[in-house]
Motif scaffolding. Structure first.
Motif, PDB file in Angstrom:
ATOM      1  N   LYS A  83       0.848  -1.186   0.000  1.00 12.78           N
ATOM      2  CA  LYS A  83       0.000   0.000   0.000  1.00 12.78           C
ATOM      3  C   LYS A  83       0.886   1.240   0.000  1.00 12.78           C
ATOM      4  N   GLN A  84       0.562   2.208  -0.831  1.00 11.84           N
ATOM      5  CA  GLN A  84       1.339   3.437  -0.906  1.00 11.84           C
ATOM      6  C   GLN A  84       0.868   4.426   0.147  1.00 11.84           C
ATOM      7  N   SER A  85       1.835   5.103   0.745  1.00 18.00           N
ATOM      8  CA  SER A  85       1.514   6.121   1.739  1.00 18.00           C
ATOM      9  C   SER A  85       0.763   7.269   1.087  1.00 18.00           C
ATOM     10  N   ARG A  86      -0.147   7.857   1.818  1.00 18.27           N
ATOM     11  CA  ARG A  86      -0.884   9.000   1.290  1.00 18.27           C
ATOM     12  C   ARG A  86       0.010  10.228   1.172  1.00 18.27           C
ATOM     13  N   TYR A  87       1.196  10.186   1.762  1.00 22.28           N
ATOM     14  CA  TYR A  87       2.105  11.332   1.727  1.00 22.28           C
ATOM     15  C   TYR A  87       3.255  11.144   0.749  1.00 22.28           C
ATOM     16  N   ALA A  88       3.266  10.071  -0.012  1.00 21.49           N
ATOM     17  CA  ALA A  88       4.373   9.793  -0.929  1.00 21.49           C
ATOM     18  C   ALA A  88       4.581  10.944  -1.924  1.00 21.49           C
ATOM     19  N   GLY A  89       3.500  11.499  -2.458  1.00 19.43           N
ATOM     20  CA  GLY A  89       3.617  12.598  -3.416  1.00 19.43           C
ATOM     21  C   GLY A  89       4.254  13.829  -2.802  1.00 19.43           C
ATOM     22  N   VAL A  90       3.910  14.125  -1.569  1.00 20.24           N
ATOM     23  CA  VAL A  90       4.495  15.273  -0.869  1.00 20.24           C
ATOM     24  C   VAL A  90       6.001  15.069  -0.718  1.00 20.24           C
ATOM     25  N   LEU A  91       6.410  13.856  -0.390  1.00 14.39           N
ATOM     26  CA  LEU A  91       7.840  13.572  -0.218  1.00 14.39           C
ATOM     27  C   LEU A  91       8.590  13.673  -1.540  1.00 14.39           C
ATOM     28  N   ILE A  92       7.971  13.273  -2.635  1.00 11.46           N
ATOM     29  CA  ILE A  92       8.615  13.383  -3.948  1.00 11.46           C
ATOM     30  C   ILE A  92       8.819  14.852  -4.309  1.00 11.46           C
ATOM     31  N   VAL A  93       7.779  15.672  -4.126  1.00 12.92           N
ATOM     32  CA  VAL A  93       7.890  17.107  -4.436  1.00 12.92           C
ATOM     33  C   VAL A  93       8.920  17.768  -3.522  1.00 12.92           C
ATOM     34  N   GLU A  94       8.958  17.400  -2.257  1.00  8.45           N
ATOM     35  CA  GLU A  94       9.962  17.940  -1.329  1.00  8.45           C
ATOM     36  C   GLU A  94      11.370  17.568  -1.790  1.00  8.45           C
ATOM     37  N   SER A  95      11.551  16.357  -2.252  1.00  8.04           N
ATOM     38  CA  SER A  95      12.859  15.921  -2.748  1.00  8.04           C
ATOM     39  C   SER A  95      13.281  16.746  -3.969  1.00  8.04           C
ATOM     40  N   LEU A  96      12.341  17.004  -4.862  1.00 10.74           N
ATOM     41  CA  LEU A  96      12.645  17.828  -6.032  1.00 10.74           C
ATOM     42  C   LEU A  96      13.012  19.255  -5.611  1.00 10.74           C
ATOM     43  N   ALA A  97      12.297  19.804  -4.630  1.00  7.57           N
ATOM     44  CA  ALA A  97      12.591  21.153  -4.150  1.00  7.57           C
ATOM     45  C   ALA A  97      13.991  21.219  -3.531  1.00  7.57           C
ATOM     46  N   GLN A  98      14.367  20.200  -2.781  1.00 14.21           N
ATOM     47  CA  GLN A  98      15.707  20.188  -2.179  1.00 14.21           C
ATOM     48  C   GLN A  98      16.789  20.058  -3.242  1.00 14.21           C
ATOM     49  N   ALA A  99      16.520  19.265  -4.280  1.00 16.58           N
ATOM     50  CA  ALA A  99      17.488  19.151  -5.383  1.00 16.58           C
ATOM     51  C   ALA A  99      17.642  20.507  -6.085  1.00 16.58           C
ATOM     52  N   GLY A 100      16.544  21.227  -6.243  1.00 14.63           N
ATOM     53  CA  GLY A 100      16.605  22.560  -6.840  1.00 14.63           C
ATOM     54  C   GLY A 100      17.392  23.539  -5.979  1.00 14.63           C
ATOM     55  N   ALA A 101      17.221  23.454  -4.670  1.00 16.30           N
ATOM     56  CA  ALA A 101      17.976  24.325  -3.755  1.00 16.30           C
ATOM     57  C   ALA A 101      19.467  24.057  -3.872  1.00 16.30           C
ATOM     58  N   ILE A 102      19.833  22.801  -4.001  1.00 21.10           N
ATOM     59  CA  ILE A 102      21.251  22.450  -4.167  1.00 21.10           C
ATOM     60  C   ILE A 102      21.787  23.034  -5.470  1.00 21.10           C
ATOM     61  N   ALA A 103      20.996  22.943  -6.541  1.00 17.64           N
ATOM     62  CA  ALA A 103      21.422  23.513  -7.823  1.00 17.64           C
ATOM     63  C   ALA A 103      21.670  25.019  -7.695  1.00 17.64           C
ATOM     64  N   LEU A 104      20.808  25.715  -6.972  1.00 21.48           N
ATOM     65  CA  LEU A 104      20.997  27.158  -6.765  1.00 21.48           C
ATOM     66  C   LEU A 104      22.252  27.451  -5.962  1.00 21.48           C
ATOM     67  N   LEU A 105      22.468  26.689  -4.898  1.00 16.90           N
ATOM     68  CA  LEU A 105      23.609  26.948  -4.018  1.00 16.90           C
ATOM     69  C   LEU A 105      24.949  26.632  -4.676  1.00 16.90           C
ATOM     70  N   LYS A 106      24.943  25.853  -5.743  1.00 11.46           N
ATOM     71  CA  LYS A 106      26.183  25.566  -6.466  1.00 11.46           C
ATOM     72  C   LYS A 106      26.628  26.754  -7.314  1.00 11.46           C
ATOM     73  N   MET A 107      25.738  27.707  -7.522  1.00 16.09           N
ATOM     74  CA  MET A 107      26.079  28.892  -8.302  1.00 16.09           C
ATOM     75  C   MET A 107      26.849  29.873  -7.419  1.00 16.09           C
ATOM     76  N   ASP A 108      27.945  30.415  -7.946  1.00 19.71           N
ATOM     77  CA  ASP A 108      28.795  31.325  -7.179  1.00 19.71           C
ATOM     78  C   ASP A 108      28.030  32.518  -6.609  1.00 19.71           C
ATOM     79  N   ARG A 109      27.097  33.058  -7.370  1.00 20.54           N
ATOM     80  CA  ARG A 109      26.396  34.270  -6.912  1.00 20.54           C
ATOM     81  C   ARG A 109      25.476  34.022  -5.718  1.00 20.54           C
ATOM     82  N   PHE A 110      25.164  32.766  -5.441  1.00 24.62           N
ATOM     83  CA  PHE A 110      24.301  32.450  -4.299  1.00 24.62           C
ATOM     84  C   PHE A 110      25.046  31.755  -3.165  1.00 24.62           C
ATOM     85  N   ALA A 111      26.360  31.736  -3.240  1.00 23.14           N
ATOM     86  CA  ALA A 111      27.156  31.117  -2.167  1.00 23.14           C
ATOM     87  C   ALA A 111      26.881  31.823  -0.845  1.00 23.14           C
TER      88      ALA A 111
END
Length: 90
Positions: free
Chosen positions: A1-29
């Motif tokens: 059975k899939q958790s009712r919160y699985a979608g929220v966790l997937i979107v949160e994971s994508l948001a964290q990956a995006g934050a990492i991409a931003l922080l790798k840019m010199d101007r946002f160090a």
């Protein structure tokens, strides 16, 4: 059975990956990225325990301290979730 919160966790994971991409840019160090919002979320496949989720985030627009990105989560090459993300950098 899939958790009712699985979608929220997937979107949160994508948001964290995006934050990492931003922080790798010199101007946002040393800055703090904030998740500003999500739009056009589509869930295309069930993600089950044991699946390996591959996350891809492409920054598409940056203006001053606001950025947007296209995000995609896949399992075994199949789309599981896609979304447009908004970030604020403080």
């Amino acid at each position: 059975k899939q958790s009712r919160y699985a979608g929220v966790l997937i979107v949160e994971s994508l948001a964290q990956a995006g934050a990492i991409a931003l922080l790798k840019m010199d101007r946002f160090a040393g800055k703090t990225p904030y998740f500003g919002g999500v739009d056009k979320v589509k869930f295309r496949r069930m993600v089950r325990p044991g699946d390996v989720l591959k996350l891809e985030v492409k920054l598409v627009k940056l203006r001053d301290n606001i950025g947007s990105a296209k995000a995609l989560a896949t399992v075994d090459g199949e789309k599981a979730c896609s979304a447009d993300l908004l970030f604020l950098i403080g």
